[in-house]
Design a protein around this motif. Structure first.
Motif, PDB file in Angstrom:
ATOM      1  N   UNK A  73       1.474  -1.618  -0.392  1.00  0.00           N
ATOM      2  CA  UNK A  73       0.181   0.139  -0.299  1.00  0.00           C
ATOM      3  C   UNK A  73       0.540   1.237  -0.313  1.00  0.00           C
ATOM      4  N   UNK A  74       1.986   1.054   0.675  1.00  0.00           N
ATOM      5  CA  UNK A  74       2.742   2.605   0.583  1.00  0.00           C
ATOM      6  C   UNK A  74       3.792   2.821  -0.291  1.00  0.00           C
ATOM      7  N   UNK A  75       4.332   1.682  -0.938  1.00  0.00           N
ATOM      8  CA  UNK A  75       4.439   2.148  -2.528  1.00  0.00           C
ATOM      9  C   UNK A  75       3.373   2.586  -3.325  1.00  0.00           C
ATOM     10  N   UNK A  76       2.557   1.759  -3.255  1.00  0.00           N
ATOM     11  CA  UNK A  76       1.206   2.592  -4.403  1.00  0.00           C
ATOM     12  C   UNK A  76       0.801   3.454  -3.987  1.00  0.00           C
ATOM     13  N   UNK A  77       1.017   4.066  -2.600  1.00  0.00           N
ATOM     14  CA  UNK A  77       0.967   5.548  -2.360  1.00  0.00           C
ATOM     15  C   UNK A  77       1.379   6.843  -3.045  1.00  0.00           C
ATOM     16  N   UNK A  78       2.449   5.376  -2.935  1.00  0.00           N
ATOM     17  CA  UNK A  78       3.380   6.759  -3.288  1.00  0.00           C
ATOM     18  C   UNK A  78       3.973   6.762  -4.387  1.00  0.00           C
ATOM     19  N   UNK A  79       3.804   5.709  -5.336  1.00  0.00           N
ATOM     20  CA  UNK A  79       3.568   6.347  -6.934  1.00  0.00           C
ATOM     21  C   UNK A  79       2.574   6.993  -7.286  1.00  0.00           C
ATOM     22  N   UNK A  80       1.557   6.808  -6.962  1.00  0.00           N
ATOM     23  CA  UNK A  80       0.206   7.961  -7.638  1.00  0.00           C
ATOM     24  C   UNK A  80       0.239   9.172  -6.931  1.00  0.00           C
ATOM     25  N   UNK A  81       0.818   9.493  -5.327  1.00  0.00           N
ATOM     26  CA  UNK A  81       1.314  10.980  -5.771  1.00  0.00           C
ATOM     27  C   UNK A  81       2.152  11.303  -6.334  1.00  0.00           C
ATOM     28  N   UNK A  82       3.755  10.190  -6.573  1.00  0.00           N
ATOM     29  CA  UNK A  82       4.337  11.236  -7.232  1.00  0.00           C
ATOM     30  C   UNK A  82       3.890  11.459  -8.615  1.00  0.00           C
ATOM     31  N   UNK A  83       3.077  10.408  -9.047  1.00  0.00           N
ATOM     32  CA  UNK A  83       2.317  10.960 -10.628  1.00  0.00           C
ATOM     33  C   UNK A  83       1.368  12.179 -10.717  1.00  0.00           C
ATOM     34  N   UNK A  84       0.583  12.229  -9.228  1.00  0.00           N
ATOM     35  CA  UNK A  84      -0.518  13.688  -9.091  1.00  0.00           C
ATOM     36  C   UNK A  84       1.040  14.718  -9.416  1.00  0.00           C
ATOM     37  N   UNK A  85       1.780  14.543  -8.588  1.00  0.00           N
ATOM     38  CA  UNK A  85       2.511  15.833  -8.573  1.00  0.00           C
ATOM     39  C   UNK A  85       3.283  16.217 -10.325  1.00  0.00           C
ATOM     40  N   UNK A  86       3.742  15.221 -10.950  1.00  0.00           N
ATOM     41  CA  UNK A  86       4.259  15.831 -12.512  1.00  0.00           C
ATOM     42  C   UNK A  86       3.302  15.271 -12.689  1.00  0.00           C
ATOM     43  N   UNK A  87       1.214  14.823 -12.890  1.00  0.00           N
ATOM     44  CA  UNK A  87       0.213  14.927 -13.498  1.00  0.00           C
ATOM     45  C   UNK A  87       0.486  17.093 -13.487  1.00  0.00           C
ATOM     46  N   UNK A  88       1.076  17.436 -12.821  1.00  0.00           N
ATOM     47  CA  UNK A  88       0.876  19.079 -12.035  1.00  0.00           C
ATOM     48  C   UNK A  88       1.642  19.839 -11.790  1.00  0.00           C
ATOM     49  N   UNK A  89       2.677  19.385 -13.693  1.00  0.00           N
ATOM     50  CA  UNK A  89       4.150  20.668 -13.718  1.00  0.00           C
ATOM     51  C   UNK A  89       3.259  22.004 -14.289  1.00  0.00           C
ATOM     52  N   UNK A  90       2.592  22.115 -14.898  1.00  0.00           N
ATOM     53  CA  UNK A  90       1.774  23.033 -15.062  1.00  0.00           C
ATOM     54  C   UNK A  90       0.973  24.266 -14.845  1.00  0.00           C
ATOM     55  N   UNK A  91      -0.058  23.331 -14.317  1.00  0.00           N
ATOM     56  CA  UNK A  91      -1.420  23.564 -14.057  1.00  0.00           C
ATOM     57  C   UNK A  91      -1.915  22.200 -12.896  1.00  0.00           C
ATOM     58  N   UNK A  92      -2.266  22.870 -11.562  1.00  0.00           N
ATOM     59  CA  UNK A  92      -2.560  21.890 -10.098  1.00  0.00           C
ATOM     60  C   UNK A  92      -3.694  21.556 -10.529  1.00  0.00           C
ATOM     61  N   UNK A  93      -4.837  21.627 -11.603  1.00  0.00           N
ATOM     62  CA  UNK A  93      -6.096  20.309 -11.548  1.00  0.00           C
ATOM     63  C   UNK A  93      -5.631  18.959 -11.867  1.00  0.00           C
ATOM     64  N   UNK A  94      -4.676  18.623 -12.571  1.00  0.00           N
ATOM     65  CA  UNK A  94      -4.744  16.964 -13.133  1.00  0.00           C
ATOM     66  C   UNK A  94      -4.329  16.175 -11.335  1.00  0.00           C
ATOM     67  N   UNK A  95      -3.081  16.921 -11.002  1.00  0.00           N
ATOM     68  CA  UNK A  95      -2.950  16.186  -9.872  1.00  0.00           C
ATOM     69  C   UNK A  95      -3.939  16.341  -9.007  1.00  0.00           C
ATOM     70  N   UNK A  96      -4.589  17.717  -8.477  1.00  0.00           N
ATOM     71  CA  UNK A  96      -5.627  17.447  -7.478  1.00  0.00           C
ATOM     72  C   UNK A  96      -6.915  16.837  -7.680  1.00  0.00           C
TER      73      UNK A  96
END
Length: 498
Positions: A73-96
């Motif tokens: 679970x920790x690895x999955x959460x970390x992976x999703x969190x990193x993905x959220x951040x990378x999706x929002x390099x320009x706009x906050x909405x995708x990662x949010x």
């Protein structure tokens, strides 16, 4: 439009996810420890996973299955969190949106858990999205100056520290168990322990000690995090198809007639040759006494026992009413209060039945009812009845070992709880069955150790064992997996004599 660096974007996602979990854990500490979002999601996953997947996890990880789930679970959460951040390099909405979806999973999981508060999951959702949006705004500020870089680092650091404090406070709010166990230890009645005769094990030849230490006792259950029940707050209700309902406190339990019994417990998930079996001295109140006092009505079929985290097991009433069955509401294990992971303050122990139909830990409720009410594992396709099957295991030599040729000692254990083991036999390389020496029997509700001395030439050898129960019936050779009511087959090992 300013774009976040990959490192900064990933850090924002990780910090937001960690803050969300910490905030939910903090609220759960003040409200309901079971409602901590990681516990809720993990528990829902355990509830929903198909039985075959659960058995695969137990076979692969054994008693470390929950650690494996937490790490996963920790690895999955970390992976999703990193993905959220990378999706929002320009706009906050995708990662949010990713963080919000992550929070909604926690809310949905809480809604599936009976009588569980959804507030901690909602707080996680709001904090996760809020922290992600805030850090994204701070991180998107111009980074040309040292001041702006320092601002982001300080802001992120303060959030991390705050999340850490919230997690620690949430955990501390869930404590108090140790002091309760100490108080119980000082009040335990002096109940004589059953004597263990000399020669009950063959430890020197490779068998386990006859009694399993509390730390070594196997643990398989559905609780991702051990429930924290204080004996001072514990209440037990016996109701349903009875003439008189019983409502007992822990003090009431201690004041009743008590029994001490040596009992071997076995898990239905134990594969042939597996180690999900242990023996201990238990002290508690006979279940039969409680049922007789309550008055079981005609037509009753099972006692549906429920733990504080909602798990349930259905035990046949007719077995519990047998004068010599020896089922207990146990509060003591090997001379100490039950360890938290084994059900403190009170659990059910029933000789002769697999744990999935009998061994409810963290007990709070028992309903006399019919088999129309499905317990936890019956809802998932397991058999209604779970008598322990006659089995045996080789403990020494180990599979793949190399031993000197000539006299070789093979040793292990056998069990057929509430029936008893009459004899154990071994055979080498498919030859005739030979009688093994059995250790002194303690009771028919406990395992029995055995050993055999064989004269083996150099080369590879296959040794099998089988147990014969008190009626002289040998364990079946037919191979069957653990589903739906326990494994069968002969345990064998292959080793080489040099």
């Amino acid at each position: 439009m300013t774009s976040l660096s990959r490192g900064r974007a990933a850090a924002i996602g990780l910090i937001a996810a960690g803050s969300a979990l910490a905030a939910g854990h903090l609220v759960a500490g003040f409200d309901d420890p079971r409602a901590s979002p990681p516990v809720t999601v993990g528990g829902a996953f355990i509830d929903l996973v198909p039985p075959g997947v659960k058995e695969f996890a137990v076979a692969l990880f054994g008693t470390a299955d929950k650690i494996a789930l937490i790490v996963g679970m920790a690895l999955v959460i970390a992976a999703l969190a990193v993905a959220a951040g990378l999706l929002s390099r320009r706009r906050v909405l995708p990662g949010a949106l990713v963080i919000a979806a992550f929070g909604l999973v926690g809310v949905a999981a809480a809604l599936t858990r009976a009588e569980q508060d959804v507030l901690p999951a909602l707080v996680s959702l709001v904090v996760g999205v809020g922290v992600f949006t805030w850090l994204h705004q701070v991180g998107r500020a111009p980074v040309a100056t040292q001041f702006d870089r320092r601002r982001f680092l300080v802001t992120s650091g303060l959030v991390v520290v705050g999340a850490g404090i919230a997690g620690v406070v949430g955990t501390s709010r869930q404590s108090g168990l140790a002091s309760s166990q100490q108080a119980v230890a000082s009040r335990l009645p002096a109940v004589p322990q059953p004597p263990i005769p000399a020669g009950a094990d063959f430890v020197a030849d490779g068998t386990p000690p006859f009694l399993t230490g509390n730390r070594e006792f196997y643990r398989i259950d559905t609780a991702l995090v051990v429930p924290q029940l204080r004996a001072e707050d514990w209440r037990f209700r016996l109701h349903g198809m009875v003439d008189r309902e019983l409502d007992l406190s822990f003090a009431d339990l201690l004041a009743r007639r008590l029994e001490a019994r040596t009992i071997t417990l076995a898990c239905v998930s134990n594969e042939v040759g597996g180690n999900l079996i242990s023996t201990a001295n238990f002290v508690g109140v006979p279940v039969r006494d409680l049922l007789l006092e309550a008055g079981v009505r005609p037509g009753a079929q099972q006692l549906l026992t429920t733990s504080s985290d909602g798990y349930s097991a259905g035990t046949p009433v007719d077995l519990l009413l047998e004068p010599d069955r020896g089922a207990l509401l146990a509060f003591e294990m090997n001379g100490e209060p039950l360890p938290a992971e084994h059900g403190f303050p009170v659990r059910v122990v029933v000789p002769g039945l697999y744990g999935y139909v009998s061994a409810t830990k963290w007990l709070v409720d028992a309903e006399v009812t019919t088999f129309d009410r499905k317990a936890y594992w019956q809802q998932r396709g397991w058999a209604q009845q779970g008598p322990i099957k006659t089995q045996s295991r080789i403990d020494r030599p180990r599979r793949g070992a190399q031993v000197p040729s000539g006299p070789v000692t093979v040793a292990g254990i056998a069990w057929a709880q509430h029936t008893g083991i009459d004899a154990v036999q071994v055979r080498v390389d498919g030859g005739p069955w030979q009688d093994a020496e059995t250790a002194t029997e303690v009771s028919r509700d406990t395992w029995r150790m055995w050993r055999a001395r064989l004269d083996l030439p150099p080369g590879e050898h296959v040794v099998q064992c089988r147990a014969l129960d008190r009626s002289g019936v040998p364990q079946t050779e037919a191979r069957q997996g653990v589903l739906p009511d326990g494994a069968t087959g002969l345990h064998e090992i292959v080793f080489r004599c040099t």
